[in-house]
Write an enzyme that holds these catalytic residues in place. Sequence first.
Site, PDB file in Angstrom:
ATOM      1  N   GLU A 287      28.466  62.156  39.533  1.00 22.61           N
ATOM      2  CA  GLU A 287      29.292  61.164  40.229  1.00 22.61           C
ATOM      3  C   GLU A 287      30.286  60.472  39.315  1.00 22.61           C
ATOM      4  O   GLU A 287      31.351  60.051  39.742  1.00 22.61           O
ATOM      5  CB  GLU A 287      28.382  60.124  40.896  1.00 22.61           C
ATOM      6  CG  GLU A 287      29.059  59.330  41.982  1.00 22.61           C
ATOM      7  CD  GLU A 287      28.063  58.688  42.918  1.00 22.61           C
ATOM      8  OE1 GLU A 287      28.292  57.531  43.293  1.00 22.61           O
ATOM      9  OE2 GLU A 287      27.057  59.322  43.282  1.00 22.61           O
TER      10      GLU A 287
ATOM     11  N   ASP B  31      24.470  60.748  42.665  1.00 22.91           N
ATOM     12  CA  ASP B  31      23.389  59.829  43.021  1.00 22.91           C
ATOM     13  C   ASP B  31      22.764  60.244  44.346  1.00 22.91           C
ATOM     14  O   ASP B  31      23.464  60.690  45.263  1.00 22.91           O
ATOM     15  CB  ASP B  31      23.916  58.393  43.147  1.00 22.91           C
ATOM     16  CG  ASP B  31      24.406  57.837  41.814  1.00 22.91           C
ATOM     17  OD1 ASP B  31      24.022  58.404  40.778  1.00 22.91           O
ATOM     18  OD2 ASP B  31      25.165  56.853  41.822  1.00 22.91           O
TER      19      ASP B  31
ATOM     20  N   TYR C  80      17.336  53.935  39.334  1.00 23.04           N
ATOM     21  CA  TYR C  80      18.450  53.817  40.276  1.00 23.04           C
ATOM     22  C   TYR C  80      18.372  52.473  41.006  1.00 23.04           C
ATOM     23  O   TYR C  80      17.335  52.135  41.582  1.00 23.04           O
ATOM     24  CB  TYR C  80      18.399  54.972  41.275  1.00 23.04           C
ATOM     25  CG  TYR C  80      19.628  55.089  42.132  1.00 23.04           C
ATOM     26  CD1 TYR C  80      20.879  55.268  41.552  1.00 23.04           C
ATOM     27  CD2 TYR C  80      19.547  55.023  43.521  1.00 23.04           C
ATOM     28  CE1 TYR C  80      22.019  55.383  42.335  1.00 23.04           C
ATOM     29  CE2 TYR C  80      20.679  55.135  44.310  1.00 23.04           C
ATOM     30  CZ  TYR C  80      21.918  55.313  43.714  1.00 23.04           C
ATOM     31  OH  TYR C  80      23.044  55.423  44.487  1.00 23.04           O
TER      32      TYR C  80
END
Length: 677
Positions: free
Chosen positions: A7, A102, A307
């Site tokens: 990403e 992600d 995350y």
Amino acid sequence: MHLIITEKHDTAKRIAAILAENKPKKERISGVDTYQFDGRTVIGLSGHIVEVDFPKNYNNWQKTDLKDLIYADVLTTPTQANIVTALRKLGKEAEHLTIATDYDREGELIGVEALDIVKKVNPGVSADRVHYSTITPAEIKKAFTDPTKIDFNLAAAGESRQIIDLIWGAVLTRFLSLSSGRLGDKFLSVGRVQSPTLTIIVNREKERDVFVPVPYWELFATLVNGGEFRAQHIKGRFLDKAEAEQIKAKLGDTGIVKSITRGKRSEKPPVPFNTTEFLRAASTIGISAANAMRIAEYLYVNGYISYPRTDNTVYPSSLDTKGIIASFLNTEFNEYARKLLSGELVPTRGKKETTDHPPIHPATPVKRSELKDDEWKIYELVVRRFFATFAQETLWETMAVTVDISGEDFRANGARLIEAGWRWYYSYNVPEDRILPVLKEGQSLNVKEIDLVGKETQPPSRYGQGQLIKIMEKHGLGTKSTRHEIISKLYSRAYVHGNPLQPTKTAYAVIEALEKYANTITKPDMTGKLEQDMDEISEGRITEDYVIKESRDMLGGVFKDLFKNKELISESLRNGLYEDRIVGTCQKCSSDLIIRKSKKGSRFIGCSAYPNCNFILPLPRSGQIVVTDKQCKDHGLYLIRILNKGKRPWDIGCAHCNFNEWQKKLGEEKKATKEKK
């Protein structure tokens, strides 16, 4: 060649370094850094590299029929030309492609957008997906040995949000901006999630506006004998001052300890961090939601925490919690890690359990010296919360004393921390001990002082960012990934200022017009329904096209109400927005002093009675001007705050005081120049 797409650039660099046996070779393709090793090439995107938009013939706001815009085609166009070019070049040579963005709705869409670009130049390329929650060597290597399928339904849910938000935002923003005459960079932003969120803030402010304080009195006695403490009359608040004064008048100089109740009170340790609770906790240590998420993203990309976008409040059994705690031995958290490891590790569990990502937790230790101050604050917050979820309950010893003074009962409560438990690890906002002296029933105490304190009831408090995010979650407004962005947008549009959030007159004008003539936009029900629909798209129950059509039809109904009341809305907005420009009263003619613009575009405060009155005050050239509700004691003008994107608000205060200071400084400089001559 095996093409791996991440990403962001930093993620690409880190993943390449983890997967390569030797140092990967950096090669620049079309101005984009890529990392090559063992027949693999890793490229980092810059988030979305394409965007959804209307065809160019809809660009002119004044010439576009907004009814047509509701059902207009939506195109996907590249926004990062160099990355798209690099993807095409690499895609032609790729035999296999792995999406390593992600793992959430947005990340899946970003990956599919890149895959679509590659497929156009290489239709036969095979593709898969890897999932990970921490960018650590162990988890990245494990993810790449066990790839899975791309979730096109999840990506479709993300795309539907983009399209729906584009259509709603464009139609409503253009309608209100055109109706109010606020075009250019001062346009009135309206959004599917933004507007009901702003309504919550404005409605709380209205509660404060109509609040009428009620006076009350509290009666306190200061008692001494072997120690000093303060006790309050058992009634608490007296609404009748005469009653309180009557009781005060009869009180003697001696009190008798009537009863002592001793007990213990425990506090359960906190549950693991999901995004909402993390942002709330960050807010309590002075870090805004947007800044906390930005820092958390940085810590995640660098492998320090997991995350940060998750709803989960239950650690999965696969998470090596013991290993994570043990990794903090011989760091500045050594004492805490050692203490936890000496006992049984049983974490707390929250109510929400999901399978995408674990709760936010530390991934690897990092030294304080390697992070900036705010980065360390967030990292330490995550570490301490993680430790606290494995700790014991906090235990308080409590004591309630009732003292009889001339037949009137007074009460004092004490509490002493006897077992710190989880608060030793998570040392934020710890209540202070309230220690009472050693007392026994029947003991005589001297009354040192009697105080009758007058107070007033207070209006409901404004919402802080952390509290607002919790309310947004409760009403289904936005997602864990977007709520902090919505709040940032309210600031950037000058709809709110300060923290807790205070709405401007512009916010009042917009919400009052919408609530009166199209209240569907201001309620969370419609937005909540669309959020549910997007979840069902990701689960494969309904299609993206169905939800987008349903959303367009909803908007069509809202627009009918708006269009029917166009003139009334225009009048309401113009009146409200005029109020937002009023800075005070002209001392020359008693007319309104308002924020104005010259023909050349410069801004100033001028009299509304111009040209009959030419009183003016200067204003800064740039930044959003916010007229606050605080007034200058000398000039009666409302104090002014300037908002510049990416900078802290600049409180310039009273424009008249500033002008006087400037004039004084000019005079001193002229005088100094004359003296030199």
